[in-house]
Structure formats: C-alpha cells, structure tokens
Write an enzyme that holds these catalytic residues in place. Structure first.
Site, PDB file in Angstrom:
ATOM      1  N   ARG A 126       0.818  -1.232   0.000  1.00  0.00           N
ATOM      2  CA  ARG A 126       0.000   0.000   0.000  1.00  0.00           C
ATOM      3  C   ARG A 126       0.842   1.269   0.000  1.00  0.00           C
ATOM      4  NH1 ARG A 126      -2.956  -3.276   3.389  1.00  0.00           N
ATOM      5  NH2 ARG A 126      -4.861  -4.016   2.401  1.00  0.00           N
ATOM      6  N   LYS A 148       3.572  11.192 -11.542  1.00  0.00           N
ATOM      7  CA  LYS A 148       2.681  10.394 -12.389  1.00  0.00           C
ATOM      8  C   LYS A 148       3.423   9.127 -12.775  1.00  0.00           C
ATOM      9  CE  LYS A 148       0.975  11.971 -16.310  1.00  0.00           C
ATOM     10  NZ  LYS A 148       0.257  12.717 -17.358  1.00  0.00           N
ATOM     11  N   GLU A 190      10.943  17.537 -25.372  1.00  0.00           N
ATOM     12  CA  GLU A 190      10.163  17.887 -24.173  1.00  0.00           C
ATOM     13  C   GLU A 190      10.681  19.193 -23.564  1.00  0.00           C
ATOM     14  OE1 GLU A 190       7.401  16.757 -22.990  1.00  0.00           O
ATOM     15  OE2 GLU A 190       7.184  14.799 -23.941  1.00  0.00           O
ATOM     16  N   LYS A 232       8.609  22.367 -14.791  1.00  0.00           N
ATOM     17  CA  LYS A 232       7.670  21.275 -14.489  1.00  0.00           C
ATOM     18  C   LYS A 232       7.258  21.322 -13.022  1.00  0.00           C
ATOM     19  CE  LYS A 232       5.879  16.860 -15.157  1.00  0.00           C
ATOM     20  NZ  LYS A 232       5.965  15.577 -15.790  1.00  0.00           N
ATOM     21  N   GLU A 242      -3.304  16.994 -12.190  1.00  0.00           N
ATOM     22  CA  GLU A 242      -3.676  17.188 -13.590  1.00  0.00           C
ATOM     23  C   GLU A 242      -5.150  17.510 -13.788  1.00  0.00           C
ATOM     24  OE1 GLU A 242      -3.037  14.142 -16.824  1.00  0.00           O
ATOM     25  OE2 GLU A 242      -1.113  15.141 -16.816  1.00  0.00           O
ATOM     26  N   ARG A 246      -2.045  21.708 -15.198  1.00  0.00           N
ATOM     27  CA  ARG A 246      -1.099  20.684 -15.646  1.00  0.00           C
ATOM     28  C   ARG A 246      -1.408  20.209 -17.063  1.00  0.00           C
ATOM     29  NH1 ARG A 246       1.253  16.045 -11.551  1.00  0.00           N
ATOM     30  NH2 ARG A 246       2.432  14.915 -13.103  1.00  0.00           N
ATOM     31  N   ASN A 250       0.472  19.092 -22.010  1.00  0.00           N
ATOM     32  CA  ASN A 250       0.123  18.281 -23.180  1.00  0.00           C
ATOM     33  C   ASN A 250       0.327  19.008 -24.495  1.00  0.00           C
ATOM     34  OD1 ASN A 250      -0.626  15.926 -21.845  1.00  0.00           O
ATOM     35  ND2 ASN A 250      -2.586  16.825 -21.277  1.00  0.00           N
ATOM     36  N   HIS A 253       1.154  17.156 -27.595  1.00  0.00           N
ATOM     37  CA  HIS A 253       1.012  15.725 -27.325  1.00  0.00           C
ATOM     38  C   HIS A 253      -0.160  15.063 -28.045  1.00  0.00           C
ATOM     39  CE1 HIS A 253       4.178  16.340 -24.498  1.00  0.00           C
ATOM     40  NE2 HIS A 253       4.137  15.092 -24.077  1.00  0.00           N
ATOM     41  N   HIS A 257       0.851  11.862 -29.936  1.00  0.00           N
ATOM     42  CA  HIS A 257       0.374  10.510 -29.594  1.00  0.00           C
ATOM     43  C   HIS A 257      -0.173   9.782 -30.820  1.00  0.00           C
ATOM     44  CE1 HIS A 257      -0.148  11.573 -25.065  1.00  0.00           C
ATOM     45  NE2 HIS A 257       1.065  11.149 -25.341  1.00  0.00           N
ATOM     46  N   HIS A 270       9.182   9.448 -28.544  1.00  0.00           N
ATOM     47  CA  HIS A 270       8.087  10.246 -27.994  1.00  0.00           C
ATOM     48  C   HIS A 270       8.359  11.748 -28.200  1.00  0.00           C
ATOM     49  CE1 HIS A 270       4.987  11.562 -25.226  1.00  0.00           C
ATOM     50  NE2 HIS A 270       5.900  12.234 -24.542  1.00  0.00           N
TER      51      HIS A 270
HETATM   52  N1  LIG Z   1       5.329   9.756 -15.735  1.00  0.00           N
HETATM   53  C1  LIG Z   1       5.356  10.775 -16.559  1.00  0.00           C
HETATM   54  O1  LIG Z   1       4.968  11.896 -16.229  1.00  0.00           O
HETATM   55  C2  LIG Z   1       5.907  10.551 -17.928  1.00  0.00           C
HETATM   56  C3  LIG Z   1       6.161  11.640 -18.770  1.00  0.00           C
HETATM   57  C4  LIG Z   1       6.727  11.388 -20.021  1.00  0.00           C
HETATM   58  C5  LIG Z   1       7.032  10.086 -20.406  1.00  0.00           C
HETATM   59  N2  LIG Z   1       6.754   9.060 -19.555  1.00  0.00           N
HETATM   60  C6  LIG Z   1       7.089   7.670 -19.920  1.00  0.00           C
HETATM   61  O2  LIG Z   1       8.505   7.598 -20.034  1.00  0.00           O
HETATM   62  C7  LIG Z   1       8.823   6.543 -20.947  1.00  0.00           C
HETATM   63  C8  LIG Z   1       9.865   7.044 -21.915  1.00  0.00           C
HETATM   64  O3  LIG Z   1      11.029   7.386 -21.182  1.00  0.00           O
HETATM   65  P1  LIG Z   1      12.461   7.332 -21.867  1.00  0.00           P
HETATM   66  O4  LIG Z   1      12.396   8.048 -23.149  1.00  0.00           O
HETATM   67  O5  LIG Z   1      13.450   7.710 -20.853  1.00  0.00           O
HETATM   68  O6  LIG Z   1      12.568   5.782 -22.274  1.00  0.00           O
HETATM   69  P2  LIG Z   1      13.421   4.559 -21.652  1.00  0.00           P
HETATM   70  O7  LIG Z   1      13.326   4.520 -20.203  1.00  0.00           O
HETATM   71  O8  LIG Z   1      12.989   3.350 -22.402  1.00  0.00           O
HETATM   72  O9  LIG Z   1      14.901   4.944 -22.066  1.00  0.00           O
HETATM   73  C9  LIG Z   1      15.238   4.952 -23.426  1.00  0.00           C
HETATM   74  C10 LIG Z   1      16.455   4.058 -23.691  1.00  0.00           C
HETATM   75  O10 LIG Z   1      17.620   4.751 -23.266  1.00  0.00           O
HETATM   76  C11 LIG Z   1      18.370   3.928 -22.391  1.00  0.00           C
HETATM   77  N3  LIG Z   1      19.068   4.823 -21.470  1.00  0.00           N
HETATM   78  C12 LIG Z   1      18.531   5.580 -20.496  1.00  0.00           C
HETATM   79  N4  LIG Z   1      19.480   6.307 -19.916  1.00  0.00           N
HETATM   80  C13 LIG Z   1      20.645   5.995 -20.505  1.00  0.00           C
HETATM   81  C14 LIG Z   1      21.981   6.422 -20.348  1.00  0.00           C
HETATM   82  N5  LIG Z   1      22.314   7.375 -19.473  1.00  0.00           N
HETATM   83  N6  LIG Z   1      22.929   5.871 -21.121  1.00  0.00           N
HETATM   84  C15 LIG Z   1      22.622   4.939 -22.054  1.00  0.00           C
HETATM   85  N7  LIG Z   1      21.372   4.511 -22.270  1.00  0.00           N
HETATM   86  C16 LIG Z   1      20.383   5.035 -21.500  1.00  0.00           C
HETATM   87  C17 LIG Z   1      17.346   3.033 -21.741  1.00  0.00           C
HETATM   88  O11 LIG Z   1      17.948   1.885 -21.185  1.00  0.00           O
HETATM   89  C18 LIG Z   1      16.429   2.743 -22.929  1.00  0.00           C
HETATM   90  O12 LIG Z   1      16.962   1.732 -23.731  1.00  0.00           O
HETATM   91  C19 LIG Z   1       7.530   6.126 -21.615  1.00  0.00           C
HETATM   92  O13 LIG Z   1       7.093   4.911 -21.052  1.00  0.00           O
HETATM   93  C20 LIG Z   1       6.553   7.247 -21.249  1.00  0.00           C
HETATM   94  O14 LIG Z   1       5.216   6.790 -21.171  1.00  0.00           O
HETATM   95  C21 LIG Z   1       6.213   9.260 -18.334  1.00  0.00           C
END
Ligand SMILES: NC(=O)c1ccc[n+]([C@@H]2O[C@H](COP(=O)([O-])OP(=O)(O)OC[C@H]3O[C@@H](n4cnc5c(N)ncnc54)[C@H](O)[C@@H]3O)[C@@H](O)[C@H]2O)c1
Length: 368
Positions: A126, A148, A190, A232, A242, A246, A250, A253, A257, A270
């Site tokens: 929990r 989030k 971003e 942020k 949100e 917040r 988007n 986005h 998307h 993304h």
């Molecule tokens: N929670 C939120 O508010 C929020 C906001 C935006 C995106 N997201 C989520 O985040 C995810 C995307 O995040 P991301 O783009 O970081 O993807 P990811 O975590 O898959 O990282 C991208 C790739 O880069 C590699 N990587 C990361 N750091 C590295 C480093 N320092 N050196 C070498 N390789 C490295 C990872 O291992 C992976 O293969 C999605 O699932 C998306 O839905 C969440």
C-alpha cells in the site's frame, strides 16, 4: 554537508513536498546525500541491466561502502516492462529480496524504469518510499518529476497508474554521456515544450545551440535541464493531479500521440513525435489565435532542427480514430493546447478535428 552543493528545486505540495537535486557527478555523493535517511532499512536499486552495468554497480558500491543495506533488482530494458506481467514478476522478486514496508526503492534508469518503479512503490504494501534517479534526458526533465506513473495494457499506453510522488529526484547530467543521440533528441523535444508554454528563455538558449556538433555536457544543456525541472515543478506544485493547469504540459502531445500510435511506438521517439505535434499546434495557434506569422515561422524553423525522422502520411479515418481515443477527449470534445504568444498557453476545449487533420496533412507536404 556536500563539498559541492547541488542546484535544488522544490516541488511544493500540500503534503510530501520534495526536492530535485541537480549536479554533474552528484551520483558520487549519493551516500552523503542520503546518509541522514538511512535507518538501517533495505534500499533496493531497480535498474535495467544496461544501465545497471553503466552506473548501477558504481552506485551500489558507494551505498554499500557508506553502510547502506543495499540490494539490486535488475530489470529488462524497454517499454514492454511497463505491463501487468512484469509488474507482478518484479513485485515477487522484491519480496524475495526481503523488501518490506520500510524499504526504499531507487529507480535508476529512463522514464520506463521511473514509471514502473513509481507504480510498484505506490502499490506494494500500500505504498513505500522511492527516489527517482533519471538517466535519460526525457526522464530528467519530465517523467521523474510530478509523481505520475503508469503501466500499459492492450487497450492503450499508461492506462493504469497512480499519482505518487518520490521522496526526491536526483539528477546527474553526466549520465547523458552514454545516452544514444535519438534519446537526446527525444528529451530536447520535451525541453523546448517548456519554452513554448512557460519559460521563453528556453527558446533563446535553443537558438544558440550548435546542433551540428551538440555538446551534451555543455553549460547550456545543464541550464536547460535546470529551467525545465523548475518549469515542471512549478506547474506540478500548482496542480498536482492534472485537473487544470497541468494540462498545458500536453502541448504538442495530442498529435504526437497519434503519430506514435500510428507508427506502433517504434519508428519515432516520444519527444520527436511531440516536436511534430507542437508544429501542428503552433500552426493552428496562428490560424485561430492570431499567433504572429513571424513567431510561427521562427518557431517551426527552430523545431525542425530537432527532427531526425520523417513522419508518415496518416489516412484521415485512422487519424481521427486515434484522436478520439486520446485521454484528452471528453464527450467527443477535444482539449487542445494552443499558444497566443510564446510562454502563454491557452486551453481550447473543443477544437475542430478537421483543422487538426488538415494542419497535419499540410505540414507533411511542407516537410517532404
Ligand atoms: N510519468 C510521466 O509523467 C511521464 C512523462 C513522459 C514520459 N513518460 C514515460 O517515459 C517513458 C519514456 O522514457 P524514456 O524516453 O526515458 O525511455 P526509456 O526509459 O525506455 O529509455 C530509453 C532508452 O535509453 C536507455 N538509457 C537511459 N538512460 C541511458 C543512459 N544514461 N545511457 C545509455 N542509455 C540510456 C534506456 O535503457 C532505454 O533503452 C515512456 O514509457 C513514457 O510513457 C512518463
């Protein structure tokens, strides 16, 4: 105290406010940084194997030598771990490692790791404490801040999740040295978004960057990370769940998307999809809100520098299907973020879907 003080930004919430610490090399001081919080509980690093090999081992050793009871849970890399299957698998592994209500999780990785770890932390026993240690640029400036988190189901991305804030976010820009170029550009997408919706100084810094030979360890990039984290946290501090403000996050986005979904979340990152989405939003802002033509042209010119991948033609029926499936649609009314000047977002509550599609189609012609 630490020999080199990190830049500290506070996410201010009614309960559970927390700091974001940013400094090059801060991972090396993690033992000192967390020392006062070490009450002999179990700390568990959750990290994809490639990131664990690059940075996790070092952090493990530092914490171990500083007297922490530290464990490691290596996870698979990639978006697929944000699933019910892996959620259950890793919860079981955590319990096998002796994780209990007092344990603290350290999410070391990109946004995928942060989202999965945050979701586990919010539900296991929990709710237990966790820290975000983002290693991708996108995670540093976006996903690690704001609490989030989510996993995906067949029906869509991020459909199951919670709002659950970490105890702190620890950002070491040195992690970016090993980040692949396409992931850097995804993060830059971003970052520039904050320039359009809240912090215009970001756009000025972008104009000075040399994209032909980008130095990811430059002071400008560190400055961009700091301003983005501030932007942020400002938005999250005002609207933590949100409901209103917040939603401006988007910007770009809705169309982004659609591009990601149409290309099966594989061809385009993304951040890059969001860059194209921002171009669409800026063009519509010119049409509907009289955003000056000069500002529009200038913005599109800057955004194009972040585009490495071509966007596809999307048939209208597919485009509209994805558009109406988006979370930002209420009673078939599409919420769409526009700007009437740089740094001033306007939430449009009922945009005409044909305008969005036609603008995308025209953008495609312009780019090809
Ligand atoms: N929670 C939120 O508010 C929020 C906001 C935006 C995106 N997201 C989520 O985040 C995810 C995307 O995040 P991301 O783009 O970081 O993807 P990811 O975590 O898959 O990282 C991208 C790739 O880069 C590699 N990587 C990361 N750091 C590295 C480093 N320092 N050196 C070498 N390789 C490295 C990872 O291992 C992976 O293969 C999605 O699932 C998306 O839905 C969440």
């Amino acid at each position: 105290m630490y020999s080199l003080k990190p830049e500290t930004i506070n996410v201010l919430l009614q309960q559970n406010s927390y700091p974001i610490w940013i400094r090059k090399g801060i991972r090396k001081s993690i033992g000192e940084l967390l020392k006062s919080l070490n009450k002999n509980q179990k700390w568990i690093i959750i990290s994809p194997t490639p990131i664990y090999n690059l940075y996790g081992k070092e952090i493990f050793q530092i914490l171990n030598q500083s007297g922490f009871k530290i464990e490691i849970l290596e996870i698979d890399d990639g978006e697929r771990v944000k699933s019910i299957y892996y959620f259950q698998k890793y919860c079981k592994k955590l319990i096998d490692l002796g994780c209990n209500r007092d344990s603290i999780l350290l999410a070391l990785g990109g946004g995928v790791t942060g989202d999965l770890c945050g979701f586990i932390a919010s539900t296991l026993f929990r709710g237990i404490s966790y820290y975000q240690i983002p290693t991708s640029l996108l995670a540093m400036v976006d996903s690690s801040i704001g609490g989030k988190n989510a996993i995906n189901i067949e029906e869509g991305k991020n459909l199951i999740g919670t709002f659950y804030h970490p105890d702190a976010v620890i950002i070491d820009p040195e992690f970016l040295i090993t980040l692949p170029e396409k992931e850097i550009y995804s993060g830059l997408g971003e970052i520039i978004k904050y320039g359009f919706i809240i912090s215009p100084e970001i756009i000025k810094i972008f104009k000075k960057l040399n994209f032909l030979n980008l130095d990811i360890q430059s002071n400008e990039i560190e400055q961009l990370i700091i301003i983005s984290a501030e932007s942020k946290s400002k938005i999250v501090s005002i609207d933590s769940s949100e409901k209103d403000l917040r939603r401006i996050l988007n910007f770009g986005h809705t169309t982004g998307h659609i591009i990601e979904a149409f290309t099966n979340y594989s061809k385009i990152t993304h951040g890059e999809a969001v860059v194209y989405g921002m171009m669409v939003a800026i063009k519509i802002s010119h049409k509907l809100l009289n955003l000056p033509k000069q500002v529009m042209d200038d913005s599109i010119y800057t955004l194009k520098k972040l585009c490495k991948t071509e966007i596809p033609f999307i048939p209208k029926t597919d485009f509209l299907n994805y558009l109406f499936r988006d979370k930002k649609v209420e009673s078939r009314q599409i919420n769409f973020i526009l700007i009437d000047e740089i740094g001033n977002p306007i939430i449009h509550n009922n945009i005409n879907p044909n305008i969005v599609y036609d603008t995308y189609k025209n953008l495609l012609k312009e780019i090809l």
